[in-house]
Design a protein around this motif. Structure first.
Motif, PDB file in Angstrom:
ATOM      1  N   LEU A   1       0.857  -1.192   0.000  1.00 39.50           N
ATOM      2  CA  LEU A   1       0.000   0.000   0.000  1.00 39.50           C
ATOM      3  C   LEU A   1       0.891   1.240   0.000  1.00 39.50           C
ATOM      4  O   LEU A   1       0.959   1.982   0.983  1.00 39.50           O
TER       5      LEU A   1
ATOM      6  N   LEU B   1      -0.451   4.749   1.279  1.00 35.44           N
ATOM      7  CA  LEU B   1      -1.071   4.877   2.596  1.00 35.44           C
ATOM      8  C   LEU B   1      -0.376   6.000   3.361  1.00 35.44           C
ATOM      9  O   LEU B   1       0.849   6.099   3.342  1.00 35.44           O
TER      10      LEU B   1
ATOM     11  N   GLU C   1      -4.110   7.199   8.442  1.00 39.25           N
ATOM     12  CA  GLU C   1      -5.004   6.263   7.769  1.00 39.25           C
ATOM     13  C   GLU C   1      -4.918   4.888   8.425  1.00 39.25           C
ATOM     14  O   GLU C   1      -3.960   4.579   9.138  1.00 39.25           O
TER      15      GLU C   1
ATOM     16  N   ALA D   1      -5.270   0.525   8.033  1.00 36.49           N
ATOM     17  CA  ALA D   1      -5.104  -0.594   7.110  1.00 36.49           C
ATOM     18  C   ALA D   1      -5.209  -1.899   7.886  1.00 36.49           C
ATOM     19  O   ALA D   1      -4.970  -1.950   9.089  1.00 36.49           O
TER      20      ALA D   1
ATOM     21  N   ARG E   1      -6.439  -0.972   2.695  1.00 37.26           N
ATOM     22  CA  ARG E   1      -6.877   0.259   3.360  1.00 37.26           C
ATOM     23  C   ARG E   1      -8.243   0.013   3.994  1.00 37.26           C
ATOM     24  O   ARG E   1      -9.038  -0.772   3.495  1.00 37.26           O
TER      25      ARG E   1
END
Length: 127
Positions: free
Chosen positions: A37, A40, A44, A46, A56
């Motif tokens: 990812l 990211l 955020e 995940a 995500r």
């Protein structure tokens, strides 16, 4: 048991050519690889499995899942100290070969036990 656990990105850095993050899993902080990812960002969420951020996740879903895991004790099972867990379980059990399906004693004096350096009989195996 290995779980995929939601976590929040606290900080991101480049480490040995890999994009790594410090992530918070409901109070437990771990290093996580972000190579799957790459976009990211800090703040955020995940899903993380075996140290890799895989997908995500929105904040509400992450918090709901973390609350459920905490309620069920799965965060402690996944991230807890294995030495502490072993001590809490009364320490290691004494090994009993008979309970494990083997002879009660091993060595030349054990009836049916292997002789040191000698062949071991296996059912259905010819010599």
């Amino acid at each position: 048991m290995c779980l995929a656990v939601p976590g929040r990105v606290v900080e991101i850095e480049e480490r040995d050519g890999a994009r790594m993050a410090v992530m918070d899993f409901g109070g437990v902080v771990k290093d996580v690889c972000l190579e799957y990812l790459p976009d990211l960002g800090v703040g955020e969420y995940a899903i993380v499995h075996v140290g890799f951020a895989l997908q995500r996740l929105d904040e509400e879903s992450a918090r709901r899942t973390l609350d459920l895991f905490a309620e069920l004790g799965l965060l402690q099972e996944e991230f807890g100290d294995p030495w502490e867990a072993a001590a809490g379980a009364g320490g290691p059990a004494e090994y009993d070969p008979a309970a494990a399906g083997g002879p009660a004693a091993v060595g030349p004096a054990a009836p049916g036990g292997p002789v040191a350096g000698g062949p071991v009989a296996h059912e259905g195996v010819e010599r």
